[in-house]
Design a protein around this motif. Sequence first.
Motif, PDB file in Angstrom:
ATOM      1  N   TYR A 104     -71.696 -46.216  30.079  1.00 48.84           N
ATOM      2  CA  TYR A 104     -71.132 -45.832  28.670  1.00 48.84           C
ATOM      3  C   TYR A 104     -72.426 -44.995  27.896  1.00 48.84           C
ATOM      4  O   TYR A 104     -72.261 -44.085  27.227  1.00 48.84           O
ATOM      5  N   GLY A 105     -73.735 -45.506  28.318  1.00 46.26           N
ATOM      6  CA  GLY A 105     -74.747 -44.974  27.888  1.00 46.26           C
ATOM      7  C   GLY A 105     -74.937 -43.277  28.111  1.00 46.26           C
ATOM      8  O   GLY A 105     -74.975 -42.595  27.232  1.00 46.26           O
ATOM      9  N   ARG A 106     -74.701 -42.937  29.361  1.00 46.74           N
ATOM     10  CA  ARG A 106     -74.665 -41.551  29.924  1.00 46.74           C
ATOM     11  C   ARG A 106     -73.721 -40.847  29.187  1.00 46.74           C
ATOM     12  O   ARG A 106     -73.899 -39.738  28.676  1.00 46.74           O
ATOM     13  N   LEU A 107     -72.383 -41.266  29.293  1.00 46.45           N
ATOM     14  CA  LEU A 107     -71.219 -40.560  28.641  1.00 46.45           C
ATOM     15  C   LEU A 107     -71.740 -40.300  27.049  1.00 46.45           C
ATOM     16  O   LEU A 107     -71.153 -39.146  26.560  1.00 46.45           O
ATOM     17  N   LYS A 108     -72.156 -41.404  26.519  1.00 44.74           N
ATOM     18  CA  LYS A 108     -72.403 -41.204  25.045  1.00 44.74           C
ATOM     19  C   LYS A 108     -73.405 -40.217  24.704  1.00 44.74           C
ATOM     20  O   LYS A 108     -72.930 -39.252  23.774  1.00 44.74           O
ATOM     21  N   ASN A 109     -74.310 -40.168  25.470  1.00 38.63           N
ATOM     22  CA  ASN A 109     -75.293 -38.987  25.189  1.00 38.63           C
ATOM     23  C   ASN A 109     -74.609 -37.744  25.609  1.00 38.63           C
ATOM     24  O   ASN A 109     -75.081 -36.817  24.576  1.00 38.63           O
ATOM     25  N   VAL A 110     -74.236 -37.443  26.599  1.00 37.32           N
ATOM     26  CA  VAL A 110     -73.512 -36.042  26.894  1.00 37.32           C
ATOM     27  C   VAL A 110     -72.322 -35.919  25.742  1.00 37.32           C
ATOM     28  O   VAL A 110     -72.455 -34.525  25.193  1.00 37.32           O
ATOM     29  N   MET A 111     -71.634 -36.590  25.350  1.00 35.39           N
ATOM     30  CA  MET A 111     -70.540 -36.542  24.296  1.00 35.39           C
ATOM     31  C   MET A 111     -71.197 -35.928  23.082  1.00 35.39           C
ATOM     32  O   MET A 111     -70.653 -35.107  22.157  1.00 35.39           O
ATOM     33  N   GLU A 112     -72.176 -36.880  22.781  1.00 29.56           N
ATOM     34  CA  GLU A 112     -72.982 -36.543  21.372  1.00 29.56           C
ATOM     35  C   GLU A 112     -73.291 -35.229  21.149  1.00 29.56           C
ATOM     36  O   GLU A 112     -73.496 -34.586  20.408  1.00 29.56           O
ATOM     37  N   SER A 113     -73.924 -34.849  22.663  1.00 31.90           N
ATOM     38  CA  SER A 113     -74.539 -33.404  22.563  1.00 31.90           C
ATOM     39  C   SER A 113     -73.491 -32.206  22.538  1.00 31.90           C
ATOM     40  O   SER A 113     -73.891 -31.172  22.068  1.00 31.90           O
ATOM     41  N   THR A 114     -72.182 -32.723  22.524  1.00 39.24           N
ATOM     42  CA  THR A 114     -71.134 -31.559  22.232  1.00 39.24           C
ATOM     43  C   THR A 114     -70.797 -31.530  20.878  1.00 39.24           C
ATOM     44  O   THR A 114     -70.228 -30.277  20.425  1.00 39.24           O
ATOM     45  N   LYS A 115     -71.295 -32.176  20.085  1.00 40.93           N
ATOM     46  CA  LYS A 115     -71.112 -31.895  18.299  1.00 40.93           C
ATOM     47  C   LYS A 115     -69.575 -32.107  18.320  1.00 40.93           C
ATOM     48  O   LYS A 115     -69.101 -31.629  17.206  1.00 40.93           O
ATOM     49  N   ALA A 116     -68.757 -32.529  18.951  1.00 38.23           N
ATOM     50  CA  ALA A 116     -67.285 -32.513  18.666  1.00 38.23           C
ATOM     51  C   ALA A 116     -66.772 -33.995  18.585  1.00 38.23           C
ATOM     52  O   ALA A 116     -67.748 -34.916  18.980  1.00 38.23           O
ATOM     53  N   THR A 117     -65.516 -34.423  18.091  1.00 37.76           N
ATOM     54  CA  THR A 117     -64.929 -35.506  17.989  1.00 37.76           C
ATOM     55  C   THR A 117     -64.589 -35.918  19.665  1.00 37.76           C
ATOM     56  O   THR A 117     -63.919 -34.953  20.332  1.00 37.76           O
ATOM     57  N   TYR A 118     -64.624 -37.159  19.808  1.00 36.50           N
ATOM     58  CA  TYR A 118     -64.060 -37.371  21.024  1.00 36.50           C
ATOM     59  C   TYR A 118     -63.698 -39.042  21.129  1.00 36.50           C
ATOM     60  O   TYR A 118     -63.982 -39.694  20.279  1.00 36.50           O
ATOM     61  N   GLU A 119     -63.011 -39.389  22.237  1.00 42.49           N
ATOM     62  CA  GLU A 119     -62.908 -41.023  22.395  1.00 42.49           C
ATOM     63  C   GLU A 119     -63.098 -41.286  23.777  1.00 42.49           C
ATOM     64  O   GLU A 119     -62.852 -40.492  24.848  1.00 42.49           O
ATOM     65  N   LEU A 120     -63.376 -42.566  24.059  1.00 41.76           N
ATOM     66  CA  LEU A 120     -63.694 -43.031  25.347  1.00 41.76           C
ATOM     67  C   LEU A 120     -62.774 -44.081  25.817  1.00 41.76           C
ATOM     68  O   LEU A 120     -62.899 -44.999  25.007  1.00 41.76           O
ATOM     69  N   ILE A 121     -61.718 -43.655  26.554  1.00 43.47           N
ATOM     70  CA  ILE A 121     -60.714 -44.669  26.639  1.00 43.47           C
ATOM     71  C   ILE A 121     -61.142 -45.365  28.104  1.00 43.47           C
ATOM     72  O   ILE A 121     -60.917 -44.907  29.119  1.00 43.47           O
ATOM     73  N   PHE A 122     -61.440 -46.436  28.054  1.00 41.83           N
ATOM     74  CA  PHE A 122     -61.496 -47.385  29.231  1.00 41.83           C
ATOM     75  C   PHE A 122     -60.380 -48.107  29.503  1.00 41.83           C
ATOM     76  O   PHE A 122     -59.537 -48.898  28.727  1.00 41.83           O
ATOM     77  N   VAL A 123     -59.810 -47.836  30.919  1.00 40.65           N
ATOM     78  CA  VAL A 123     -58.662 -48.469  31.397  1.00 40.65           C
ATOM     79  C   VAL A 123     -59.003 -49.666  32.293  1.00 40.65           C
ATOM     80  O   VAL A 123     -59.341 -49.407  33.326  1.00 40.65           O
ATOM     81  N   ASP A 124     -58.922 -50.791  31.683  1.00 34.61           N
ATOM     82  CA  ASP A 124     -59.288 -52.017  32.617  1.00 34.61           C
ATOM     83  C   ASP A 124     -58.198 -52.385  33.441  1.00 34.61           C
ATOM     84  O   ASP A 124     -57.199 -52.935  33.103  1.00 34.61           O
ATOM     85  N   ASP A 125     -58.270 -52.255  34.810  1.00 34.92           N
ATOM     86  CA  ASP A 125     -57.385 -52.123  35.715  1.00 34.92           C
ATOM     87  C   ASP A 125     -57.450 -53.663  36.462  1.00 34.92           C
ATOM     88  O   ASP A 125     -57.273 -53.799  37.608  1.00 34.92           O
ATOM     89  N   GLY A 126     -57.188 -54.871  35.375  1.00 28.11           N
ATOM     90  CA  GLY A 126     -57.103 -56.007  35.774  1.00 28.11           C
ATOM     91  C   GLY A 126     -58.369 -56.633  36.410  1.00 28.11           C
ATOM     92  O   GLY A 126     -58.343 -57.394  37.225  1.00 28.11           O
TER      93      GLY A 126
END
Length: 321
Positions: free
Chosen positions: A24-46
């Motif tokens: 999550y930390g690394r994804l967050k950093n990267v996505m913040e740097s894009t300055k765009a709107t985004y969503e992180l969809i976690f799919v918990d496979d049971g």
Amino acid sequence: MSLPVQYSIVIPVYNEEKVIEQTYGRLKNVMESTKATYELIFVDDGSEDLTSEIIKNLRNQDETIKLLSFSRNFGHQIAITAGMDYASGDAVIAIDADLQDPPELIPEMIAKWKEGYKVVYAKRTKRKGETFFKKQTAHLFYRLLHASTDIEIPVNTGDFRLLDKKVCSLLKKLPEKNRYVRGLVSWTGFRQVAIEYERDERVGGETKYTLKKMFKLSWDGLTSFSFKPLEIANYFGITLVLAGFVYLAILLWREFSSVSSLSGWQVVLDIQFLMSGIILTTLGIVGQYIGRIYDETRDRPLYIVGETFGLGKKESPREKV
Ligand code: UDP
Ligand code: MG
């Protein structure tokens, strides 16, 4: 009112409590740097561990996190499919949760997408921290698949890729149950481009792809995109019939030219083994296809959603397409 989402990141997770926060930390950093709107969809496979709880906690501090939990383990390919079903971004990026696929590559993928490519896939030039067995079987499988199908499915790529909204909505319309997502993506066509990377080691935990799951994935890939296994089974049959005729001719010749006959039972036994082996193998291949036809005709839902957070709708958008 929240802004429309530009990028949806789909992260399938199965018992990933050890890595989830770091991912999550690394994804967050990267996505913040894009300055765009985004969503992180976690799919918990049971997951049976704390994966879901950790994600829910993170969500308390960060609204970009969304969670879709399956009622049980449906498998990686189905988890990715579900994430894409629920994604609302203009581009959707699927990425593994264990950081073997570096999130830092995402801006490069986005740049290619902006150039007009509808699919940007990440191609592994090296695979670190994976067993010799895994690398060799993967290599063999990709070559086999490549040789058996007319659809251009890129070798040495996993599911780490960016898809345009258009490709995603096409995938939503494909109802098949035994899914090989990267094959389906290729099947849709469109302009595709690769970016290369070295695949890292898992940052924690163990692989969630058991040998059984890997085997299933390979069969799904082969049977979904090729009839070669059936053709090979057919060739086996034809070869045997021809061999049978030749052998019969030899036997008759022996009989009439009164050459001393062989002690026959060993030969018979050996041929018996060979024949039944080949027949059973062939039958097995045919069975694999029939099993898949059965799966399609039963038409059970692809997955069952237990709970969702931040995604609005509980039942799958798949039901409405
Ligand atoms: N995964 C999943 N369901 C499964 C197995 C795996 O959602 O039944 C997820 C897993 O959490 C990870 C991704 O799929 O995010 C790839 O799995 P893994 O890293 O274990 O596979 P490998 O990289 O070893 O092939
Ligand atoms: Mg992995």
